[in-house]
Design a protein around this motif. Structure first.
Motif, short mmCIF file in Angstrom:
data_model
loop_
_atom_site.label_atom_id
_atom_site.label_comp_id
_atom_site.label_asym_id
_atom_site.label_seq_id
_atom_site.Cartn_x
_atom_site.Cartn_y
_atom_site.Cartn_z
N SER A 97 7.83 1.97 -3.30
CA SER A 97 7.58 0.74 -4.05
C SER A 97 7.76 -0.49 -3.16
O SER A 97 8.35 -0.42 -2.07
N TYR A 98 7.24 -1.61 -3.66
CA TYR A 98 7.21 -2.86 -2.89
C TYR A 98 8.62 -3.33 -2.55
O TYR A 98 9.51 -3.29 -3.38
N GLY A 99 8.80 -3.78 -1.31
CA GLY A 99 10.06 -4.36 -0.88
C GLY A 99 11.13 -3.32 -0.56
O GLY A 99 12.23 -3.68 -0.16
N GLY A 100 10.81 -2.04 -0.71
CA GLY A 100 11.80 -1.00 -0.44
C GLY A 100 11.70 -0.51 1.00
O GLY A 100 10.99 -1.07 1.83
N SER A 101 12.47 0.54 1.29
CA SER A 101 12.32 1.20 2.59
C SER A 101 12.36 2.70 2.34
O SER A 101 12.79 3.15 1.28
N SER A 108 10.07 -0.25 6.47
CA SER A 108 10.15 -1.10 5.28
C SER A 108 8.74 -1.32 4.73
O SER A 108 7.76 -1.29 5.47
N THR A 148 6.07 -3.72 2.57
CA THR A 148 5.84 -5.12 2.24
C THR A 148 6.21 -5.41 0.78
O THR A 148 6.06 -4.57 -0.09
N LYS A 149 6.67 -6.66 0.55
CA LYS A 149 6.95 -7.10 -0.82
C LYS A 149 5.67 -7.58 -1.49
O LYS A 149 5.64 -7.83 -2.69
N ASN A 150 4.61 -7.77 -0.69
CA ASN A 150 3.43 -8.50 -1.15
C ASN A 150 2.29 -7.56 -1.57
O ASN A 150 1.61 -6.99 -0.71
N ALA A 206 4.34 -0.54 -8.28
CA ALA A 206 5.11 -1.77 -8.49
C ALA A 206 6.56 -1.44 -8.80
O ALA A 206 6.86 -0.34 -9.23
#
Ligand code: CU
Length: 542
Positions: free
Chosen positions: A456-460, A508, A510-512, A542
């Motif tokens: 998911s976004y922003g994770g690693s 990581s 991306t959050k975008n 998401a």
């Protein structure tokens, strides 16, 4: 732009004749790298999309109204390796029967084909999915909108279908508000899908009011855009705006490259800002100049997507069949405050009906097309590979099969490229396909041993590989959905490496979601010798 004399044209085709004849020979054996011997595909592969099952959906539909002829192009010395059904009475998936009005699912590992049923229209005939636009939904199903409703005038269908790669079936969903023949689809950060251009139901104009597909079906913007051409080559940018590269289908004498910014409401106008630099005379683009028209040029968001650089390659003037072409290549850096196209090294020859495929070593493979319109005698061209790090081209081998108008090229999960399709001057269906194996396929390749199924976004997340110490890039690659020289999907997003051990990498995400819209991706790892792994599938949610 290069204008070839008849003598130059002859010399060019002569130079490669031996190479091409060797490729087309029945005695040609598969090799570790380069173009492999041609084989017979299931249909003319006008549309192609790589599904997260590893199989490829091809759509032909009527493909240029050749359905009454079912005419196959001459195919000297091909090796037929198509698997046909065990039942000898069942010829449904074996050429040359039913090349058009159809779709096919190809398993590139087993080289077998199946043929999904096409949903019917209100009169009980299969929908003609020729010239739909297509992009992926977050769950991996392919949305395909528009298509062909008739040829008396080129009239657009408004129907919309979804192909489910798990059941390998099409279903009909809510129709577009307008008929659209040659529309472009763009999956947005929300997972909704933007649709622009396409000729309407009456066949008298393009519908310039874009629509968005969501859980409630299609909703139209009440204000039109400028007169975008058909199959406009569109890219979702990191700020959520959409870039029109200047590449398109057929004639475009009016609208120059531009950035479209969608409003927060369907009742407000879409903002447009022109991107200069691509035209010889910026005030007066010339319909006879291929460098101004970019008819069946190809455009690509260069890897990695974080760089926000779009490249436009070749293309022709307003004539599909006999059009003159350009060898020029331009790149725009869309991170600039005032982006401007700048010229880089040209192709080795001018060409149109080209395709570009992003490779997992972060280069771009360009193939297909012809020096003049759909002239197959000038179509057996070398592939060319672009390195975005140096902005330079390297020549690869010549193709053994011409693939012009209505052809495709796609990346397969093993890192090879499949090419196919073409309807030279509307006279026949090119059903031969060819695989290109880049040089990295004969090297010792890194392996992905372990990877999660969902991120998911922003994770690693961690990737298990014994090659961890030698890995320099991890690539999140959106699978292709291509037709008419434009891939509406492919992009390579960098997954920055945050730590390494002997047997694992941490990266990581991306959050975008503008950079990587939700959906299924392939992940590849590339080592310090620029050798990429075979891909693993992963779903970004998401
Ligand atoms: Cu077409």
């Amino acid at each position: 732009m290069i204008t070839l004399t008849p003598k130059q044209r002859k010399a060019l085709s002569g130079k490669m004749r031996a190479e091409v004849e060797a490729l087309q020979s029945t005695t040609a054996a598969p090799s570790e790298t380069g173009w492999q011997p041609p084989f017979i595909g299931p249909i003319v592969t006008t549309h192609a999309a790589l599904m997260h099952t590893g199989k490829v959906l091809f759509i032909a539909g009527s493909t240029t109204d050749l359905r009454v002829f079912e005419q196959v192009c001459p195919n000297p010395g091909i090796t037929q390796i198509t698997s046909c059904p065990a039942d000898p009475n069942d010829t449904s998936i074996c050429p040359p029967w039913g090349l058009t009005d159809s779709a096919a699912v190809w398993d590139p590992v087993k080289n077998t084909f199946s043929r999904p049923a096409i949903p019917l229209d209100n009169s009980g005939k299969p929908l003609d999915l020729f010239c739909v636009g297509h992009s992926f939904l977050p769950d991996g199903r392919l949305l395909a909108a528009g298509g062909t409703s008739g040829y008396a005038a080129d009239r657009g269908l408004s129907s919309t279908v979804i192909f489910d790669p798990m059941s390998e079936r099409f279903t009909k969903v809510a129709s577009l508000n307008s008929g659209r023949w040659y529309p472009t689809l763009v999956t947005l950060a929300s997972g909704r899908v933007f649709c622009a251009s396409g000729i309407n139901n009456q066949g008298n104009d393009v519908d310039f009011n874009p629509e968005i597909f969501s859980e409630v079906g299609w909703t139209s913007f009440s204000h039109p855009t400028s007169k975008l051409p058909t199959y406009p080559q569109l890219f979702l940018l990191e700020n959520g705006s959409i870039f029109y590269s200047g590449g398109s289908f057929n004639e475009n004498a009016v609208v120059k490259a531009r950035i479209l910014t969608l409003p927060d409401s369907f009742s407000k106008p879409i903002q447009e800002v022109e991107v200069p630099g691509l035209y010889a005379d910026p005030h007066n683009p010339d319909p006879d100049n291929p460098a101004d028209q970019r008819n069946h040029a190809t455009s690509v968001l260069l890897p990695p997507a974080q760089d926000q650089r779009v490249m436009i390659v070749g293309g022709g003037n307003r004539f599909l069949y006999g059009g003159s072409t350009t060898d020029t290549v331009y790149i725009v850096d869309l991170k600039d405050r005032h982006p401007v196209y700048r010229q880089v090294q040209s192709l080795s020859v001018p060409r149109m009906h080209v395709n570009a495929v992003i490779l997992p070593n972060r280069t771009v493979f360009v193939c297909n097309g012809s020096i003049v319109g759909e002239d197959t005698s000038l179509a057996l061209l070398r592939a060319e590979i672009f390195d975005p790090a140096t902005n330079t081209w390297t020549l690869a081998e010549a193709q053994g099969v011409p693939h012009g108008y209505h052809s495709m090229a796609i990346l397969l999960p093993d890192g090879s490229i499949a090419t196919g399709g073409g309807t030279p001057t509307g006279s026949c269906n090119e059903i031969r396909m060819q695989i290109y194996r880049p040089a990295y396929m004969s090297a010792t390749r890194p392996h992905i041993q372990e990877i999660p199924e969902r991120i998911s976004y922003g994770g690693s997340f961690n990737i298990g590989t014994t090659h961890a110490r030698n890995i320099k890039w991890v690539n999140l690659m959106r699978p292709t959905a291509v037709t008419h020289s434009h891939d509406m999907e492919q992009r390579l997003v960098d997954l920055p490496i945050t730590s390494k051990s002997g047997s694992s990498l941490t990266v990581s995400v991306t959050k975008n979601p503008n950079l990587a819209p939700p959906g299924w991706y392939i992940v590849t790892i590339t080592d310090t010798n620029n050798i990429p792994s075979v891909a693993s599938w992963i779903q970004l949610t998401a």
